[in-house]
Design a protein around this motif. Structure first.
Motif, mmCIF file in Angstrom:
data_model
loop_
_atom_site.group_PDB
_atom_site.id
_atom_site.type_symbol
_atom_site.label_atom_id
_atom_site.label_comp_id
_atom_site.label_asym_id
_atom_site.label_seq_id
_atom_site.Cartn_x
_atom_site.Cartn_y
_atom_site.Cartn_z
ATOM 1 N N ASP A 69 0.843 -1.127 0.031
ATOM 2 C CA ASP A 69 0.087 -0.151 -0.082
ATOM 3 C C ASP A 69 0.952 1.158 -0.086
ATOM 4 O OD1 ASP A 69 -2.369 -1.300 -0.265
ATOM 5 O OD2 ASP A 69 -3.009 -1.150 1.921
ATOM 6 N N ARG A 70 2.026 1.068 0.621
ATOM 7 C CA ARG A 70 2.918 2.422 0.483
ATOM 8 C C ARG A 70 3.355 2.609 -0.793
ATOM 9 N NH1 ARG A 70 8.571 1.957 3.556
ATOM 10 N NH2 ARG A 70 9.172 1.503 1.385
ATOM 11 N N ASP A 71 3.884 1.633 -1.416
ATOM 12 C CA ASP A 71 4.312 1.767 -2.719
ATOM 13 C C ASP A 71 3.407 2.409 -3.687
ATOM 14 O OD1 ASP A 71 6.885 0.533 -2.451
ATOM 15 O OD2 ASP A 71 5.947 -1.511 -2.514
ATOM 16 N N ARG A 72 1.904 2.060 -3.510
ATOM 17 C CA ARG A 72 1.089 2.374 -4.452
ATOM 18 C C ARG A 72 0.642 3.912 -4.015
ATOM 19 N NH1 ARG A 72 -1.222 -2.706 -2.552
ATOM 20 N NH2 ARG A 72 -0.912 -4.339 -3.995
ATOM 21 N N ALA A 73 0.577 3.964 -2.711
ATOM 22 C CA ALA A 73 0.277 5.432 -2.416
ATOM 23 C C ALA A 73 1.334 6.574 -3.026
ATOM 24 C CB ALA A 73 0.277 5.707 -0.862
ATOM 25 N N GLU A 74 2.879 6.017 -2.767
ATOM 26 C CA GLU A 74 3.724 6.645 -3.301
ATOM 27 C C GLU A 74 3.666 7.081 -4.728
ATOM 28 O OE1 GLU A 74 7.624 6.191 -0.874
ATOM 29 O OE2 GLU A 74 7.123 4.404 -1.808
ATOM 30 N N ARG A 75 3.283 5.912 -5.602
ATOM 31 C CA ARG A 75 3.138 6.075 -6.935
ATOM 32 C C ARG A 75 2.049 6.856 -7.331
ATOM 33 N NH1 ARG A 75 3.814 1.178 -7.630
ATOM 34 N NH2 ARG A 75 5.947 1.082 -8.009
ATOM 35 N N LEU A 76 0.896 6.858 -6.689
ATOM 36 C CA LEU A 76 -0.227 7.643 -6.947
ATOM 37 C C LEU A 76 0.169 9.159 -6.641
ATOM 38 C CD1 LEU A 76 -3.003 7.744 -7.810
ATOM 39 C CD2 LEU A 76 -3.948 7.508 -5.615
ATOM 40 N N ALA A 77 1.001 9.314 -5.847
ATOM 41 C CA ALA A 77 1.304 10.934 -5.370
ATOM 42 C C ALA A 77 2.596 11.276 -6.221
ATOM 43 C CB ALA A 77 1.659 10.955 -4.060
ATOM 44 N N GLY A 78 3.012 10.427 -7.086
ATOM 45 C CA GLY A 78 4.277 10.751 -8.074
ATOM 46 C C GLY A 78 5.633 11.029 -7.135
ATOM 47 N N LEU A 79 5.496 10.156 -6.164
ATOM 48 C CA LEU A 79 6.822 10.105 -5.279
ATOM 49 C C LEU A 79 7.467 8.870 -5.088
ATOM 50 C CD1 LEU A 79 5.354 12.853 -2.420
ATOM 51 C CD2 LEU A 79 6.700 13.366 -4.510
ATOM 52 N N HIS A 80 7.209 7.844 -5.778
ATOM 53 C CA HIS A 80 7.687 6.534 -5.689
ATOM 54 C C HIS A 80 9.456 6.861 -6.383
ATOM 55 C CE1 HIS A 80 8.636 2.332 -6.259
ATOM 56 N NE2 HIS A 80 7.725 2.357 -5.423
ATOM 57 N N PRO A 81 10.272 6.140 -5.629
ATOM 58 C CA PRO A 81 11.623 6.225 -6.198
ATOM 59 C C PRO A 81 11.681 5.701 -7.496
ATOM 60 C CG PRO A 81 11.493 4.929 -4.060
ATOM 61 C CD PRO A 81 10.224 5.287 -4.382
#
Length: 222
Positions: free
Chosen positions: A59-71
């Motif tokens: 869920d953290r990966d999905r949240a970061e990716r949705l916000a455009g902040l995934h590594p």
């Protein structure tokens, strides 16, 4: 049973192998290989369960990716930040919603400025109230308002009203056959498209902490 050769142990277990040293040695080597292979498979299975989970989105990966902040979305960054709070859920209409909370300690190299540079974010603007669903989802000590980062508008340009027909040469003209002048088309009203932000970022500095220390709160939809 220290000091007893493996083939001797095998011979003691299987009396039929007495007097057949080559067969005893072959069976002993086979047992050793089987044990080694089983141990290797066991270690590999443990590594897959513990380390191999990085291949599956959390869920953290999905949240970061949705916000455009995934590594993975910022391959050129020298440093990445891990959120201290992350919630990934869905709204009533089925759209994805992400809530993130980052905390930067401040000081040399790990302050708010570095966070903004790492993710290509602009400087905070005027203060704005945090959305109620964000504070409810994170459930911490979020402020009621904090400076908000401006987001570039992705809206299409506003549609201009129809140009003046007189300016386009569509003024009424008289005709010998039809003395009735031709009416120019009436201009249509302007249509403006107002963008709905898909990501909102708020920055709250931490009083009494090192310079650049801040809490960053993010709400993203998609």
């Amino acid at each position: 049973m220290d000091g007893i050769p493996p083939e001797r142990m095998v011979a003691d277990s299987w009396p039929a192998l007495h007097g057949r040293p080559v067969l005893r040695r072959t069976v002993a080597v086979g047992l050793v290989l089987c044990v080694s292979v089983a141990a290797a498979l066991l270690v590999r299975g443990i590594n897959t369960l513990t380390l191999g989970r990085g291949g599956r989105d959390t869920d953290r990966d999905r949240a970061e990716r949705l916000a455009g902040l995934h590594p993975s979305q910022h391959p050129g960054a020298d440093r990445y930040y891990v959120p201290v709070g992350a919630v990934y859920t869905h709204a009533a209409d089925g759209s994805a919603v992400a809530y993130l909370h980052y905390r930067v300690a401040g000081g040399t190299g790990v302050g708010l400025g570095d966070f903004l540079r790492a993710y290509d974010l602009p400087a905070p603007g005027p203060a704005a109230p945090l959305p109620s669903d964000l504070t409810t989802a994170l459930g911490g000590d979020e402020p009621t308002a904090a400076p908000e980062l401006p987001e570039p508008s992705d809206a299409l340009p506003s549609l201009s009203p129809t140009a003046d027909p007189v300016a386009q040469g569509l003024q009424p003209t008289d005709s010998e056959d039809d003395p009735t002048p031709t009416e120019a088309p009436s201009p249509s009203p302007a249509t403006t498209i107002t963008p709905t932000p898909t990501r909102r970022i708020y920055v709250s500095t931490i009083p009494g902490a090192l310079p650049g220390a801040a809490d960053i709160y993010i709400r993203a939809t998609g």
